[in-house]
Write a protein that holds these residues in place. Structure first.
Motif, mmCIF file in Angstrom:
data_model
loop_
_atom_site.group_PDB
_atom_site.id
_atom_site.type_symbol
_atom_site.label_atom_id
_atom_site.label_comp_id
_atom_site.label_asym_id
_atom_site.label_seq_id
_atom_site.Cartn_x
_atom_site.Cartn_y
_atom_site.Cartn_z
ATOM 1 N N GLY A 657 -3.065 0.745 2.658
ATOM 2 C CA GLY A 657 -3.090 -0.691 2.959
ATOM 3 C C GLY A 657 -4.456 -1.331 2.834
ATOM 4 O O GLY A 657 -4.575 -2.561 2.903
ATOM 5 N N LYS A 658 -5.501 -0.525 2.653
ATOM 6 C CA LYS A 658 -6.860 -1.080 2.527
ATOM 7 C C LYS A 658 -7.196 -1.282 1.044
ATOM 8 O O LYS A 658 -6.541 -0.748 0.162
ATOM 9 N N TRP A 659 -8.274 -2.051 0.817
ATOM 10 C CA TRP A 659 -8.668 -2.362 -0.567
ATOM 11 C C TRP A 659 -9.296 -1.155 -1.238
ATOM 12 O O TRP A 659 -10.027 -0.394 -0.596
ATOM 13 N N MET A 660 -8.990 -0.981 -2.495
ATOM 14 C CA MET A 660 -9.643 0.075 -3.278
ATOM 15 C C MET A 660 -9.928 -0.441 -4.690
ATOM 16 O O MET A 660 -9.287 -1.368 -5.170
ATOM 17 N N ARG A 672 -4.846 -3.329 -3.134
ATOM 18 C CA ARG A 672 -4.587 -2.543 -1.928
ATOM 19 C C ARG A 672 -4.016 -1.175 -2.300
ATOM 20 O O ARG A 672 -3.245 -1.042 -3.253
ATOM 21 N N ALA A 673 -4.391 -0.176 -1.502
ATOM 22 C CA ALA A 673 -3.896 1.187 -1.727
ATOM 23 C C ALA A 673 -2.532 1.350 -1.067
ATOM 24 O O ALA A 673 -2.299 0.848 0.038
ATOM 25 N N LYS A 674 -1.657 2.048 -1.765
ATOM 26 C CA LYS A 674 -0.382 2.459 -1.177
ATOM 27 C C LYS A 674 -0.408 3.977 -1.211
ATOM 28 O O LYS A 674 -0.236 4.581 -2.289
ATOM 29 N N VAL A 675 -0.677 4.582 -0.085
ATOM 30 C CA VAL A 675 -0.821 6.039 -0.052
ATOM 31 C C VAL A 675 0.570 6.652 0.087
ATOM 32 O O VAL A 675 1.273 6.410 1.081
ATOM 33 N N VAL A 676 0.967 7.408 -0.930
ATOM 34 C CA VAL A 676 2.335 7.955 -0.974
ATOM 35 C C VAL A 676 2.288 9.415 -1.420
ATOM 36 O O VAL A 676 1.409 9.810 -2.207
ATOM 37 N N THR A 677 3.248 10.176 -0.955
ATOM 38 C CA THR A 677 3.322 11.581 -1.387
ATOM 39 C C THR A 677 4.176 11.738 -2.639
ATOM 40 O O THR A 677 4.393 12.843 -3.109
ATOM 41 N N THR A 678 4.650 10.625 -3.178
ATOM 42 C CA THR A 678 5.579 10.682 -4.308
ATOM 43 C C THR A 678 4.879 10.529 -5.656
ATOM 44 O O THR A 678 5.503 10.128 -6.637
ATOM 45 N N ILE A 679 3.597 10.813 -5.699
ATOM 46 C CA ILE A 679 2.878 10.754 -6.972
ATOM 47 C C ILE A 679 2.011 11.998 -7.088
ATOM 48 O O ILE A 679 1.589 12.568 -6.063
ATOM 49 N N ARG A 680 1.743 12.413 -8.300
ATOM 50 C CA ARG A 680 0.867 13.569 -8.495
ATOM 51 C C ARG A 680 -0.519 13.291 -7.884
ATOM 52 O O ARG A 680 -1.028 12.163 -7.995
ATOM 53 N N PRO A 681 -1.172 14.301 -7.346
ATOM 54 C CA PRO A 681 -2.489 14.069 -6.730
ATOM 55 C C PRO A 681 -3.595 13.749 -7.741
ATOM 56 O O PRO A 681 -4.669 13.299 -7.336
#
Ligand code: SF4
Length: 729
Positions: A657-660, A672-681
């Motif tokens: 949710g923070k800016w990147m 904004r960042a959407k941190v998700v486990t559904t994408i490759r690292p």
């Protein structure tokens, strides 16, 4: 210099995008419709049937069209809200001209047409015919696509014509022609529910072609297995049997690995391969030259998962393979398509119920648009512009000499490169917003600024049209009669529901008037209706691979569409290709191709260690010119964002949710960042529908596939870091 005449902020204030939430008259006051018009949704290649409610020459709502067999009344959020465009406050109601320091001001059609024609003639007299380019769009009907092709080649006499399908379907089309000799999905979607296994490669089905999900679920209800290949666990992948999280840009290594599993598992249909294909030995040798461990190392997919997927595909008796831009938007886009086709051919699963292959079209008329109109290397009927016999047929239909028909021109990105280089001096565009949709947006912006003249035909003032000298207010999908061709190859009727609003004109009328004023009216004056144009298109396509000759408006209406090829009146049309196992190649066989892995134009390095891939969200359509104006759709996804895996986020101190900041060699964005486990690292994802400093295409690469000339949207390299909120939104 075609820079915007005032600041983008002032243009946005005057012309949008602003948000429309309500139909004309408001929710309470809109009244009962006078009529329902059966037509189709314009927001993707599925072309779902829909009924528009019309009152007082305005579209005030919609009803499902239950009888139309493709979607049986179902619609996605875009289809439900599409009707809010017609009376949108941003609609262009008449022609405009740029006035430096003041913006765009209304003018009469006489001034708009005469200025455009005068400038085109000035540029062509000074620099030659090819100094004027046309960039066209595949939201246009088949009739308008055909007309744009003829207008560019006969009206303007320029070879520099291409279309925004160059950013969509061209890798698939090129691969299909190489393997099958015909550029169309091999089956109607009716075969999907009959398949025992469905393999989706690089396609976010649920968001980008939502109604196709229903076909897959119907197969699942009958026990079908589903394999999804994607760097992200997309919504449909969350329900699949096996997800292969491929590293962007390595699909060919994975697909070659799958072919190896088929060979080693004894799953190859040797009889079909021997009798109906060519090129098998080379493809086989190429597959055996790469070990599964190599396929795994390159693609990031575990060996056991490659084996499991190969077995699942191999053991089935029926299967359907679907792919889309995820594998096509690469400098290896055609190879990736051919790698998919190899799997289908090796198991001989074509031309039979439940056995099929298809490319999911993204753009509304991505299929028909390229068959008949505005692709730089093709003439109507999917004919080759460099083939003497094909040229002779079209010259006969158009009543011109071969010497008058331009040769192959440059592709969309190459045209933009040539504008940037000062080789192309003037541009006419229709329904194409390259400032948002082409890669490397700042390069495109620079290029547009170098034009000596630019006329844009559109119904909203797109970001690209900010650079125009003249804007010709055109028509929406439901403001003209016509036909379109869906992802299945089904030719359908687009029906006129209302007239263009205010002093806007039908696109067809605009194009015909320009042709007339350019002194080329004798080639166009016989067109009195869209059906007249379709009848000439039918004749122009006769004998080509995309043969529409037997299709008439009446038949389309009576039969819920007709599948091409349909070479004769009375021919039933062809929902399923290759039932006779005859292919449209010169030798009548389907062709395998070896597709050994090669690196992408950019690979991660110390400076830019992260992979960027881009794509769509369900509530937006392409460059967003239309959907970024519809309140209910924008509310579903108001802003672009960066999907990032928690591991990568933590490494860089980035919080949900923070800016990147995401930076590539070409530019940077702060989202904004959407941190998700559904994408490759190792990968981040940004949806590409937004403009300005929030555009994903500020980052992407202009590198092209050598054959299809599609840009490599799906793999760039970037670096990421935490950021402060940007000054501009
Ligand atoms: S799936 Fe496509 S055609 Fe159907 S309603 Fe949605 S956007 Fe429109």
């Amino acid at each position: 210099m075609a820079t915007p005449p005032v600041s983008v902020e002032r243009l946005t204030e005057a012309f949008g995008p602003s948000l429309n939430y309500v139909p004309p008259g408001g929710w309470q006051g809109r009244g009962e419709p006078e009529k329902l018009v059966k037509t189709h949704c314009c927001f993707c290649g599925q072309q779902c049937g829909i009924q528009l409610k019309v009152l007082d020459n305005k579209v005030i709502g919609f009803e499902p069209w239950e009888e139309f067999p493709f979607n049986r009344g179902k619609l996605c959020p875009k289809g439900v809200k599409r009707y809010l465009q017609g009376s949108h406050p941003d609609r262009l109601l008449g022609p405009l001209k740029r006035v430096e320091g003041r913006g765009f001001e209304p003018i009469g059609w006489e001034e708009a047409f005469s200025t455009t024609v005068r400038e085109i003639q000035r540029v062509q007299e000074k620099f030659g015919k090819d100094a004027v380019a046309v960039l066209s769009g595949v939201s246009l009907t088949n009739e308008k696509s055909y007309l744009m092709g003829k207008f560019a080649r006969v009206g303007l006499q320029t070879r520099e014509l291409d279309y925004n399908g160059r950013l969509c379907m061209v890798s698939a089309g090129t691969g299909n022609k190489k393997a099958f000799g015909i550029d169309r999905a091999a089956n109607s979607w009716a075969d999907i529910p009959l398949a025992e296994v469905i393999l989706c490669v690089g396609t976010n089905v649920a968001e980008c072609s939502p109604i196709t999900t229903d076909y897959i679920w119907r197969a699942r209800d009958r026990g079908a297995k589903l394999i999804m290949v994607d760097p992200r666990v997309t919504p449909l992948a969350r329900t699949c049997d096996l997800h292969l999280p491929v590293r962007p840009g390595t699909d060919s290594a994975l697909l070659t690995g799958l072919l190896r599993v088929l060979i080693e598992g004894g799953y190859v249909d040797e009889g079909f391969v021997a009798e109906h294909t060519s090129g098998w030995e080379e493809a086989r040798a190429s597959a055996l030259a790469q070990t599964l461990e190599e396929a795994s190392r390159i693609s990031g997919v575990r060996v056991e998962d490659i084996e499991a997927a190969g077995r699942m595909w191999g053991e089935a008796k029926t299967s359907f393979l679907l792919h889309a831009r995820g594998i096509e938007h690469h400098t290896k886009g055609v190879d990736n398509v051919l790698g998919c086709i190899n799997l289908v051919l090796a198991t001989g699963r074509l031309g039979k119920p439940g056995c099929g292959y298809g490319t999911i079209t993204g753009q509304g008329n991505g299929q028909g648009g390229r068959e008949h109109g505005h692709k730089c290397d093709q003439l109507p009927g999917n004919r080759d512009i460099e083939n003497p016999e094909h040229r002779a047929w079209i010259c006969k239909v158009w009543g011109i000499e071969d010497s008058e028909l331009p040769r192959k021109g440059q592709t969309a990105q190459e045209i933009m490169n040539a504008i940037h280089a000062g080789e192309i001096k003037a541009l006419v565009s229709i329904c194409f917003n390259p400032l948002v949709s082409l890669p490397d947006s700042d390069f495109t912006r620079e290029a547009l600024s170098k034009l000596e003249h630019y006329t844009a035909i559109d119904f909203f003032l797109s970001e690209t049209a900010h650079h125009a000298d003249i804007v010709l207010a055109g028509s929406l999908h439901e403001e003209e009669e016509g036909t379109s061709t869906s992802a299945e190859g089904r030719v359908i009727r687009i029906r006129k529901a209302v007239d263009p609003p205010g002093d806007a004109k039908a696109d067809t009328e605009i194009i015909l008037e320009l042709a007339r004023r350019l002194g080329r009216g004798r080639y166009f004056d016989h067109f009195k209706s869209s059906e007249d144009i379709f009848d000439e298109l039918r004749m122009a396509s006769k004998g080509g691979t995309a043969d529409y000759y037997g299709i008439t408006y009446q038949r389309i209406e009576e039969e819920f569409g007709v599948f091409w090829p349909c070479p004769e009146i009375g021919h039933p049309g062809t929902p399923r290709l290759f039932e006779d196992l005859k292919f449209s190649t010169p030798d009548g066989k389907a062709h395998f191709h070896a597709t050994p892995y090669r690196p992408s134009a950019e690979e991660p390095d110390e400076e830019y260690p992260v992979i960027l891939t881009t794509g769509r969200v369900v509530s937006q359509y392409l460059s967003g010119t239309q959907t970024r104006r519809i309140g209910g759709l924008v509310d579903l996804c108001p802003d672009p964002y960066v999907e990032i895996h928690p591991q990568l986020a933590e490494t860089h101190g980035i919080e949900d949710g923070k800016w990147m900041k995401v930076e590539s060699r070409r530019g940077s964005v702060v989202l904004r960042a959407k941190v998700v486990t559904t994408i490759r690292p190792d990968t981040v994802f940004i949806p590409y529908h937004w403009a300005g400093r929030r555009s994903a295409n500020l980052l992407t690469n202009r590198a092209l596939d050598p054959l299809s000339k599609i840009p490599e949207f799906k793999k760039s390299v970037v670096r990421v870091s935490p950021a402060e909120e940007p000054a501009e939104g």
